[in-house]
Write an enzyme that holds these catalytic residues in place. Structure first.
Site, PDB file in Angstrom:
ATOM      1  N   GLN A   1       8.802  -6.458  -2.581  1.00  0.00           N
ATOM      2  CA  GLN A   1       9.402  -5.787  -1.424  1.00  0.00           C
ATOM      3  C   GLN A   1       8.353  -4.946  -0.680  1.00  0.00           C
ATOM      4  OE1 GLN A   1      13.566  -4.335  -1.570  1.00  0.00           O
ATOM      5  NE2 GLN A   1      12.689  -2.302  -1.367  1.00  0.00           N
TER       6      GLN A   1
ATOM      7  N   SER B   1      -9.100  18.532  26.868  1.00  0.00           N
ATOM      8  CA  SER B   1      -9.080  19.496  25.776  1.00  0.00           C
ATOM      9  C   SER B   1      -8.094  20.596  26.118  1.00  0.00           C
ATOM     10  CB  SER B   1     -10.480  20.082  25.583  1.00  0.00           C
ATOM     11  OG  SER B   1     -10.394  21.327  24.910  1.00  0.00           O
TER      12      SER B   1
ATOM     13  N   SER C   1      15.585  -1.124   1.304  1.00  0.00           N
ATOM     14  CA  SER C   1      14.523  -1.564   2.218  1.00  0.00           C
ATOM     15  C   SER C   1      15.050  -1.742   3.642  1.00  0.00           C
ATOM     16  CB  SER C   1      13.908  -2.889   1.731  1.00  0.00           C
ATOM     17  OG  SER C   1      14.902  -3.877   1.567  1.00  0.00           O
TER      18      SER C   1
ATOM     19  N   LYS D   1       6.398  -5.775   3.090  1.00  0.00           N
ATOM     20  CA  LYS D   1       6.845  -5.739   4.474  1.00  0.00           C
ATOM     21  C   LYS D   1       6.292  -4.573   5.297  1.00  0.00           C
ATOM     22  CE  LYS D   1      10.843  -6.826   2.714  1.00  0.00           C
ATOM     23  NZ  LYS D   1      10.339  -7.781   1.703  1.00  0.00           N
TER      24      LYS D   1
ATOM     25  N   TYR E   1       9.661 -13.895  -8.610  1.00  0.00           N
ATOM     26  CA  TYR E   1       9.986 -12.718  -7.822  1.00  0.00           C
ATOM     27  C   TYR E   1      10.043 -11.481  -8.710  1.00  0.00           C
ATOM     28  CZ  TYR E   1      12.072  -9.352  -4.703  1.00  0.00           C
ATOM     29  OH  TYR E   1      12.285  -8.226  -3.960  1.00  0.00           O
TER      30      TYR E   1
ATOM     31  N   LYS F   1     -13.815  19.129  29.284  1.00  0.00           N
ATOM     32  CA  LYS F   1     -13.849  17.978  28.371  1.00  0.00           C
ATOM     33  C   LYS F   1     -13.058  16.779  28.868  1.00  0.00           C
ATOM     34  CE  LYS F   1     -15.338  17.631  24.762  1.00  0.00           C
ATOM     35  NZ  LYS F   1     -14.859  18.103  23.451  1.00  0.00           N
TER      36      LYS F   1
ATOM     37  N   GLU G   1     -11.447   6.612  19.565  1.00  0.00           N
ATOM     38  CA  GLU G   1     -11.520   7.266  18.258  1.00  0.00           C
ATOM     39  C   GLU G   1     -10.390   6.794  17.340  1.00  0.00           C
ATOM     40  OE1 GLU G   1     -13.532  11.556  19.169  1.00  0.00           O
ATOM     41  OE2 GLU G   1     -11.528  11.233  19.945  1.00  0.00           O
TER      42      GLU G   1
ATOM     43  N   HIS H   1     -30.705  -0.093  14.291  1.00  0.00           N
ATOM     44  CA  HIS H   1     -30.803   1.234  13.644  1.00  0.00           C
ATOM     45  C   HIS H   1     -30.444   2.354  14.624  1.00  0.00           C
ATOM     46  CE1 HIS H   1     -33.102  -0.900  10.457  1.00  0.00           C
ATOM     47  NE2 HIS H   1     -33.662  -1.507  11.477  1.00  0.00           N
TER      48      HIS H   1
HETATM   49  N1  ARG Z   1      14.838  -6.533  -0.296  1.00  0.00           N
HETATM   50  C1  ARG Z   1      14.244  -7.505  -1.170  1.00  0.00           C
HETATM   51  C2  ARG Z   1      12.780  -7.712  -0.820  1.00  0.00           C
HETATM   52  O1  ARG Z   1      12.414  -7.357   0.230  1.00  0.00           O
HETATM   53  C3  ARG Z   1      14.943  -8.807  -1.031  1.00  0.00           C
HETATM   54  C4  ARG Z   1      14.885  -9.637  -2.261  1.00  0.00           C
HETATM   55  C5  ARG Z   1      15.656  -8.986  -3.347  1.00  0.00           C
HETATM   56  N2  ARG Z   1      15.699  -9.864  -4.483  1.00  0.00           N
HETATM   57  C6  ARG Z   1      16.059  -9.423  -5.683  1.00  0.00           C
HETATM   58  N3  ARG Z   1      16.038 -10.287  -6.640  1.00  0.00           N
HETATM   59  N4  ARG Z   1      16.384  -8.183  -5.885  1.00  0.00           N
HETATM   60  O2  ARG Z   1      12.009  -8.227  -1.580  1.00  0.00           O
END
Ligand code: ARG
Length: 480
Positions: A342, A297, A44, A345, A337, A303, A310, A176
């Site tokens: 992940q 354009s 990530s 994000k 968790y 144009k 848009e 309308h």
């Molecule tokens: N990169 C992970 C995330 O964004 C961080 C947490 C990872 N935790 C784990 N138990 N593998 O969620």
């Protein structure tokens, strides 16, 4: 403040546990290293690098908490804090070298800190990436939501300026997409301003719900070590600390709420965009875009296109997608968790980025466009737009509204059939007459919208004062 000595077992005394190049955070438990495909699929770092400043802040607070708990001595803490400073400047100056095993920003920072200071091996004491990432993301979300709110206020200020400048100019209001009743241009512009005010309010409310520290929840269950969740929460400027470690490590409500706020804001920008497209068309001719905020354009020399408007309309689809995507990710997750989390994000970062870009571009477009108020007024001065005024004129003189509606409706039908003009038919009508026909004169109808929140000059002046008060209040909330 917890100050008890740990049990005597140093949780971090396996010095060779320090992650180094190529080693995972869990290499002790595993006989072999990770497959290339695993790293490629699970990494990530390309996007969570953005959390580096928040990760470092979180680590500093955690170090100070470990000192208070007697888990780190003064020298160790000083060395780790100095290493964090170095990592911070390496990252800020683009000198930080990432290695293949840096699967996320948390891993990368801890790895580098440990290279710089052996005591870095104690940094993760009592902490998991699960409470760490939740902490980082809440710190980011709090900042980002306030930043977006500030830009919303900026767009509201543009709408306000243009509304003031519009004075008594009026245009047809539509239902309308058919011409309905004349309204002041200022009224129309402020309508979008109020919607944005609700967006701003939602962004700040979500910020408040994100303002809870997860640090100290560990992987899911808290810790046997003397951590100080209340102290670290305070240190990080959080308004509150978690009550339930299971909840806080799996809670992404604040992300879902932020995505909803941004999606609805995106919908509002999309609706503004749609009106810009309509108004800038030759068919409406209400708006002339500035060259700097329109595109040409590649083929048709004549144009001038409203691409910003848009894209504000088109990209709102992506924002709605981010919200539905995250809710779908969350809905089946057991506590606590799971790596699925992940996926929170990228949509959040992208939604924030896209909304910030849209607010800037639309703000510039609206600030620089010219309103063709003559075209607006010509469109609004159709005598048919004053039909409701004729019916209300009859009501004032004792006719039941349903009967008045039928009388005026018949006049409209006869005018449309070509018998005579609306004004002629009104003046000659036994129930109406010349006084009623005077309501059909250009510019009269809009002045008759006199009730609170209505579209005429009196109520719009009052509304503007209330809108100014809202902007002042929200500016103060953002400055606080
Ligand atoms: N990169 C992970 C995330 O964004 C961080 C947490 C990872 N935790 C784990 N138990 N593998 O969620």
């Amino acid at each position: 403040m917890t100050g008890t000595d740990p049990t005597g077992t140093d949780p971090t005394d396996a010095a060779d546990d320090a992650p180094t190049d190529g080693k995972t955070l869990w290499h002790g438990r595993f006989a072999g290293g990770p497959a290339e495909e695993l790293l490629a699929y699970t990494v990530s770092l390309p996007y969570d690098r953005r959390l580096a400043p928040h990760d470092i802040r979180g680590s500093r607070a955690h170090v100070r908490g470990l000192v208070r708990g007697g888990l780190l001595d003064g020298d160790e803490a000083a060395a780790v804090l100095a290493a964090l400073d170095t990592v911070e400047s390496e990252l800020a100056e683009g000198r930080f070298t990432f290695v293949a095993s840096d699967e996320d920003i948390h891993t990368a920072v801890e790895r580098r800190v440990t290279e710089l200071a052996p005591a870095g091996a104690k940094l993760h004491t009592g902490r998991s990436r699960n409470d760490q990432v939740a902490t980082d993301l809440r710190l980011y979300a709090k900042e980002a939501l306030v930043a977006v709110a500030g830009r919303v206020l900026g767009l509201q200020a543009v709408l306000r300026e243009r509304a003031v400048e519009a004075g008594d100019a009026y245009l047809p209001g539509y239902t309308h997409l058919q011409r309905a009743q004349p309204v002041l241009l200022a009224h129309h512009l402020l309508a979008h301003g109020w919607a944005l005010g609700r967006d701003l309010d939602r962004l700040l409310a979500t910020r408040d719900r994100a303002d809870v520290s997860p640090l100290g929840a560990g992987a899911l269950a808290g810790s046997s070590l003397p951590l100080d969740p209340v102290g670290t929460a305070e240190d990080l400027g959080f308004a509150a600390v978690f009550d339930n470690s299971l909840d806080v490590t799996s809670d992404r409500d604040f992300v879902a709420e932020a995505l909803f706020d941004l999606a609805l804001l995106g919908v509002h920008l999309s609706r503004i965009g749609e009106e810009v497209c309509l108004w800038a068309s030759d068919e409406f001719g209400f708006l002339r875009l500035d060259d700097a905020y329109s595109t040409g354009s590649s083929m048709m020399p004549q144009k001038k296109n409203p691409d910003i408007a848009e894209l504000a309309r088109g990209r709102s689809g992506r924002l709605i997608g981010h919200l539905t995507g995250l809710l779908t990710t969350l809905k089946g997750l057991p506590l606590t968790y799971n790596r699925d989390l992940q996926e929170d994000k990228e949509p959040l970062f992208d939604a924030v980025d896209q909304v910030v870009l849209a607010l800037g571009a639309l703000g510039g477009l609206l600030a620089t466009s010219r309103f063709d108020t003559a075209a607006m007024q010509a469109a609004a001065d159709s005598p048919y737009a004053a039909a409701t005024d004729l019916a209300e004129w009859l009501v004032e003189r004792g006719t039941a509204f349903r009967d008045a509606h039928a009388i005026v409706g018949e006049v409209v039908r006869r005018a449309l059939d070509g018998e005579a003009t609306m004004a002629e038919l009104t003046a000659a009508h036994p129930a109406l007459g010349p006084d009623a026909a005077a309501l059909l004169e250009p510019g009269v109808s809009v002045t008759r919208r006199t009730t609170r929140g209505g579209a005429g000059p009196g109520p719009v002046a009052d509304q503007l004062a209330r809108f100014d008060a809202l902007l002042a209040r929200d500016r103060a909330r953002l400055d606080a």
